[in-house]
Design an enzyme around this catalytic site. Sequence first.
Site, PDB file in Angstrom:
ATOM      1  N   LEU A 190       0.881  -1.708  -0.024  1.00  0.00           N
ATOM      2  CA  LEU A 190      -0.207   0.221  -0.068  1.00  0.00           C
ATOM      3  C   LEU A 190       0.427   1.442   0.282  1.00  0.00           C
ATOM      4  O   LEU A 190      -0.138   2.806   0.219  1.00  0.00           O
ATOM      5  CB  LEU A 190      -0.871  -0.227   1.278  1.00  0.00           C
ATOM      6  CG  LEU A 190      -1.936  -1.246   1.457  1.00  0.00           C
ATOM      7  CD1 LEU A 190      -2.893  -0.930   2.294  1.00  0.00           C
ATOM      8  CD2 LEU A 190      -2.867  -1.804   0.099  1.00  0.00           C
ATOM      9  N   ILE A 196       4.271  20.709 -19.397  1.00  0.00           N
ATOM     10  CA  ILE A 196       4.886  20.087 -20.485  1.00  0.00           C
ATOM     11  C   ILE A 196       6.308  19.957 -20.380  1.00  0.00           C
ATOM     12  O   ILE A 196       6.749  21.114 -20.839  1.00  0.00           O
ATOM     13  CB  ILE A 196       4.766  20.435 -21.051  1.00  0.00           C
ATOM     14  CG1 ILE A 196       3.079  20.295 -21.208  1.00  0.00           C
ATOM     15  CG2 ILE A 196       4.842  19.663 -23.003  1.00  0.00           C
ATOM     16  CD1 ILE A 196       2.293  20.326 -22.599  1.00  0.00           C
ATOM     17  N   LYS A 249      13.879  -3.060 -14.314  1.00  0.00           N
ATOM     18  CA  LYS A 249      12.630  -3.221 -15.161  1.00  0.00           C
ATOM     19  C   LYS A 249      13.621  -4.744 -15.911  1.00  0.00           C
ATOM     20  O   LYS A 249      13.807  -5.822 -16.347  1.00  0.00           O
ATOM     21  CB  LYS A 249      11.832  -2.860 -16.244  1.00  0.00           C
ATOM     22  CG  LYS A 249      10.760  -2.714 -14.849  1.00  0.00           C
ATOM     23  CD  LYS A 249      10.170  -3.554 -14.868  1.00  0.00           C
ATOM     24  CE  LYS A 249       8.563  -2.519 -14.060  1.00  0.00           C
ATOM     25  NZ  LYS A 249       7.897  -3.215 -13.395  1.00  0.00           N
ATOM     26  N   ALA A 263      -0.998   2.395  -3.496  1.00  0.00           N
ATOM     27  CA  ALA A 263      -2.214   2.059  -3.561  1.00  0.00           C
ATOM     28  C   ALA A 263      -2.425   2.196  -2.031  1.00  0.00           C
ATOM     29  O   ALA A 263      -2.607   2.561  -1.175  1.00  0.00           O
ATOM     30  CB  ALA A 263      -2.257   0.591  -4.253  1.00  0.00           C
ATOM     31  N   SER A 302       8.083  -3.604 -19.062  1.00  0.00           N
ATOM     32  CA  SER A 302       8.268  -2.379 -19.339  1.00  0.00           C
ATOM     33  C   SER A 302       8.644  -1.678 -20.682  1.00  0.00           C
ATOM     34  O   SER A 302       9.642  -2.676 -21.036  1.00  0.00           O
ATOM     35  CB  SER A 302       8.569  -0.910 -18.596  1.00  0.00           C
ATOM     36  OG  SER A 302       9.000   0.487 -18.981  1.00  0.00           O
ATOM     37  N   ASP A 354       5.088  -6.630   2.156  1.00  0.00           N
ATOM     38  CA  ASP A 354       5.613  -5.868   1.015  1.00  0.00           C
ATOM     39  C   ASP A 354       6.610  -7.328   0.604  1.00  0.00           C
ATOM     40  O   ASP A 354       7.232  -8.315   1.017  1.00  0.00           O
ATOM     41  CB  ASP A 354       6.853  -4.904   1.735  1.00  0.00           C
ATOM     42  CG  ASP A 354       7.726  -4.695   0.549  1.00  0.00           C
ATOM     43  OD1 ASP A 354       9.135  -5.430   0.142  1.00  0.00           O
ATOM     44  OD2 ASP A 354       8.104  -2.968   0.826  1.00  0.00           O
ATOM     45  N   TYR A 403      14.775   3.289 -13.662  1.00  0.00           N
ATOM     46  CA  TYR A 403      13.701   2.807 -13.703  1.00  0.00           C
ATOM     47  C   TYR A 403      13.186   1.327 -14.827  1.00  0.00           C
ATOM     48  O   TYR A 403      12.949   0.418 -14.144  1.00  0.00           O
ATOM     49  CB  TYR A 403      12.580   2.849 -14.111  1.00  0.00           C
ATOM     50  CG  TYR A 403      11.300   2.691 -14.462  1.00  0.00           C
ATOM     51  CD1 TYR A 403      10.432   1.873 -13.673  1.00  0.00           C
ATOM     52  CD2 TYR A 403      10.295   2.545 -15.640  1.00  0.00           C
ATOM     53  CE1 TYR A 403       9.515   1.158 -13.643  1.00  0.00           C
ATOM     54  CE2 TYR A 403       9.725   1.749 -15.884  1.00  0.00           C
ATOM     55  CZ  TYR A 403       8.455   1.139 -15.054  1.00  0.00           C
ATOM     56  OH  TYR A 403       7.437   0.192 -15.573  1.00  0.00           O
ATOM     57  N   LEU A 462       8.116   0.130  -8.367  1.00  0.00           N
ATOM     58  CA  LEU A 462       8.300   1.452  -8.201  1.00  0.00           C
ATOM     59  C   LEU A 462       8.187   1.978  -9.521  1.00  0.00           C
ATOM     60  O   LEU A 462       8.857   1.277  -9.970  1.00  0.00           O
ATOM     61  CB  LEU A 462       9.220   2.034  -6.837  1.00  0.00           C
ATOM     62  CG  LEU A 462       9.410   2.126  -6.030  1.00  0.00           C
ATOM     63  CD1 LEU A 462      10.341   2.486  -5.197  1.00  0.00           C
ATOM     64  CD2 LEU A 462       7.564   2.578  -5.131  1.00  0.00           C
ATOM     65  N   LEU A 471       1.300  11.608 -17.108  1.00  0.00           N
ATOM     66  CA  LEU A 471       1.204  13.018 -17.427  1.00  0.00           C
ATOM     67  C   LEU A 471      -0.429  12.741 -17.389  1.00  0.00           C
ATOM     68  O   LEU A 471      -1.272  13.837 -16.697  1.00  0.00           O
ATOM     69  CB  LEU A 471       0.929  12.561 -18.818  1.00  0.00           C
ATOM     70  CG  LEU A 471      -0.074  13.651 -19.843  1.00  0.00           C
ATOM     71  CD1 LEU A 471       0.550  14.939 -19.387  1.00  0.00           C
ATOM     72  CD2 LEU A 471       1.170  13.367 -22.148  1.00  0.00           C
TER      73      LEU A 471
END
Length: 336
Positions: free
Chosen positions: A33, A217, A153, A36, A124, A58, A149, A83, A200
């Site tokens: 959480l 932007i 992945k 979330a 990703s 976790d 990030y 994350l 975004l």
Amino acid sequence: MKVLVTGGAGYIGSHTVLELLNQDIDVVVVDNLVNANVESLKRVEQLTGKPVDFVQADVRDSRALDAVFAEHSISAVIHFAGLKAVGESVAKPLDYYSANVYGSTVLAQAMAAAGVHRMIFSSSATVYGEGAQAPYVETMPRGVTSNPYGTSKAMVEQVLTDVANADPAWSVVLLRYFNPIGAHESGQIGEDPQGIPNNLMPFIAQVAVGRREQLSIFGDDYDTADGTCERDYLHVVDLAKGHVKALQATTHSGTHVYNLGTGTATSVKQMVHAFERVNNVQIPYTIAPRRAGDLAAFWANADKAATELDWRAEKDLADMVRDTWRWQQQNPNGYI
């Protein structure tokens, strides 16, 4: 069949839990959480009329995972927990390697100990790296990633690939998806980022509902049609259904890689204008400096998923912005 969904109370996770339940697949959710709210699962239960077993833990907590596998007869794992913000990963790389890479390793160890060898991993498109030419195809090698990030992945993909290579009992599906947006058509579940949104669409929605003054932007001097970044935006419900398709279609051993995207690129400015046009609202924005780690443009070739999983995106950009706005209007402060 009973499936463990890590990170199942989050944005993509909760939509996937709903689609699993709609297919009469039992679900156990593990979520810490951090990003979330358990309210999402309560609403999923209301929408489906079916229960969700929830454990707040976790994925780095091996004892908690062992207890879940001991209590439930798990057939497969869909692994979302981690994350996910590119900009934040540049500022906090250790957090990302701990949650994403170490967490995935602990999970795989717990699965192996319990004799569970089927995993669908939330990967990703960033693993293709900054030098890849769009559209991205699964046969491309993983490239040099542009942020922690994406690197995390790619590292998890390699870990899981090595595990599957070492033991033919394993079936690993790597779902490389692009930019999920939108919300369930009911408006009951959607994206509810903690603090200032890193992505975004939730930022646009919060500006529209009055929570934010204006949108920033990040750069308008990229080598794209209007100078702003272009991405392959995908409706989260389509994405969730892709996980169900992968669960149903891939049971054989080895590692299987699929892109989940629409195959169409949309710029930041185009997204803003679509949101304004479809929802009849105004989104004030300002141009800010480029953000570290962002690439100019990329989009998917998703033919393999269509051929092997019988999956293809069904919802268009108007659906994405309309469903986002419905969610935000009904939940101006998210799940609070």
